[in-house]
Design an enzyme around this catalytic site. Structure first.
Site, mmCIF file in Angstrom:
data_model
loop_
_atom_site.group_PDB
_atom_site.id
_atom_site.type_symbol
_atom_site.label_atom_id
_atom_site.label_comp_id
_atom_site.label_asym_id
_atom_site.label_seq_id
_atom_site.Cartn_x
_atom_site.Cartn_y
_atom_site.Cartn_z
ATOM 1 C CG HIS A 1 30.671 -55.841 49.078
ATOM 2 N ND1 HIS A 1 29.542 -56.158 49.806
ATOM 3 C CD2 HIS A 1 31.282 -54.827 49.761
ATOM 4 C CE1 HIS A 1 29.463 -55.370 50.874
ATOM 5 N NE2 HIS A 1 30.515 -54.562 50.870
HETATM 6 ZN ZN LIG Z 1 32.206 -52.371 54.915
#
Ligand SMILES: [Zn+2]
Length: 296
Positions: free
Chosen positions: A116
């Site tokens: 992320h």
């Molecule tokens: Zn995850």
């Protein structure tokens, strides 16, 4: 098989924080007892390696703890100097494991998979993007050009997708929970989004279809595998319903297809947030066992 760990580089978390920091120590302890596995503490990723992925602004501000409040909320972890050391080691572990994978056919980071993280921001427990940093480092060293990222963490690897979107020699293949974080998606090269409650059979069927196509299209010299434990039925954040046996089978499918294609693999463990932390540890240890066997 060589594995690289970063559990000893601890950082402070408030009591009851949902990030399972203890997992890494427990996985490391189990890994230390496994025959055929050599675990060492990871080296720190050099600043010049991190700068291949991240903006100077992000690297400076995360080092100095100058995050805006909303940035710290998006990261999901409280800033501390120790957190930065930890993230630097976690990224170093993937760089080292990628090197070892090219030499030995398979190697592992006992953590990592921080998909992320974007060029200019950390999000969702991810400070730096380890996979992108490792693949760019290997390229600069002239070791390879083409890579495949097989992301089977239940959450979409939005940061990795954004970083690799303009990269014609990197191919991403992922299976995500549709209704799960991140809610603003960044398209990858080949993806499946699964409904809440999807179980072993449907998952494995999709994997058996997607991964051979990804291998054909990517023609990789190295694969990065994010073996997230969070598609597990007992995961607090996952929303899918895979069993431990199903996850073990998943790992076996990835191992066998990569091996049959002659593609070395750098494994990272990525996410896992089971109600009982020992379930996440058991899933991670099963992943390690699957790949330790692969080398023989
Ligand atoms: Zn995850």
């Amino acid at each position: 098989m060589r594995a690289f760990a970063h559990d000893v580089f601890d950082y402070p978390l408030p009591a009851g924080h949902r990030f399972p920091l203890d997992k890494y120590r427990l996985v490391r302890e189990a890994a230390d007892r496994l025959p055929g596995l050599a675990v060492e503490n990871a080296a720190a990723a050099p600043l010049e390696a991190l700068a291949r992925t991240h903006t100077a602004d992000w690297l400076t501000r995360i080092r100095d703890g100058r995050l805006q409040h909303r940035e710290e909320l998006a990261l999901g972890l409280p800033w501390s100097p120790e957190l930065v050391v930890r993230a630097t080691r976690a990224t170093g572990a993937t760089i080292q494991a990628a090197h070892a994978a090219l030499e030995d056919g398979v190697a592992m980071n006992l953590g990592g998979g921080t998909h992320h993280a974007f060029a200019d921001a950390g999000r969702g427990f991810c400070v730096f993007n380890d996979v992108v940093t490792a693949l760019r480092t290997l390229r600069v060293e002239g070791r390879l050009q083409r890579v495949l990222v097989v992301d089977l963490d239940v959450h979409q690897g939005d940061g990795t997708h954004a970083l690799l979107a303009p990269d014609a020699d990197a191919f991403t293949c992922s299976i995500n929970g549709f209704r799960n974080y991140p809610f603003r998606r960044v398209p990858g090269d080949l993806e499946a989004d699964l409904a809440d409650g999807t179980g072993d059979d449907a998952y494995l069927e999709i994997l058996a279809r997607l991964l051979p196509e990804a291998l054909r299209r990517a023609r990789p010299e190295l694969a990065f595998y994010l073996a997230g434990a969070d598609p597990y039925e007992g995961d607090r954040l996952g929303r899918l319903s895979l069993t431990k046996a199903g996850l073990r089978e998943r790992d076996g499918v990835v191992r066998d297809l990569l091996r049959a294609s002659g593609v070395p693999v750098c494994v990272t463990l990525a996410g896992g947030y089971a109600e009982d932390i020992l379930d996440t540890v058991a899933i991670n240890v099963a992943t390690i066992e699957s790949f330790v066997d692969a080398e023989a």
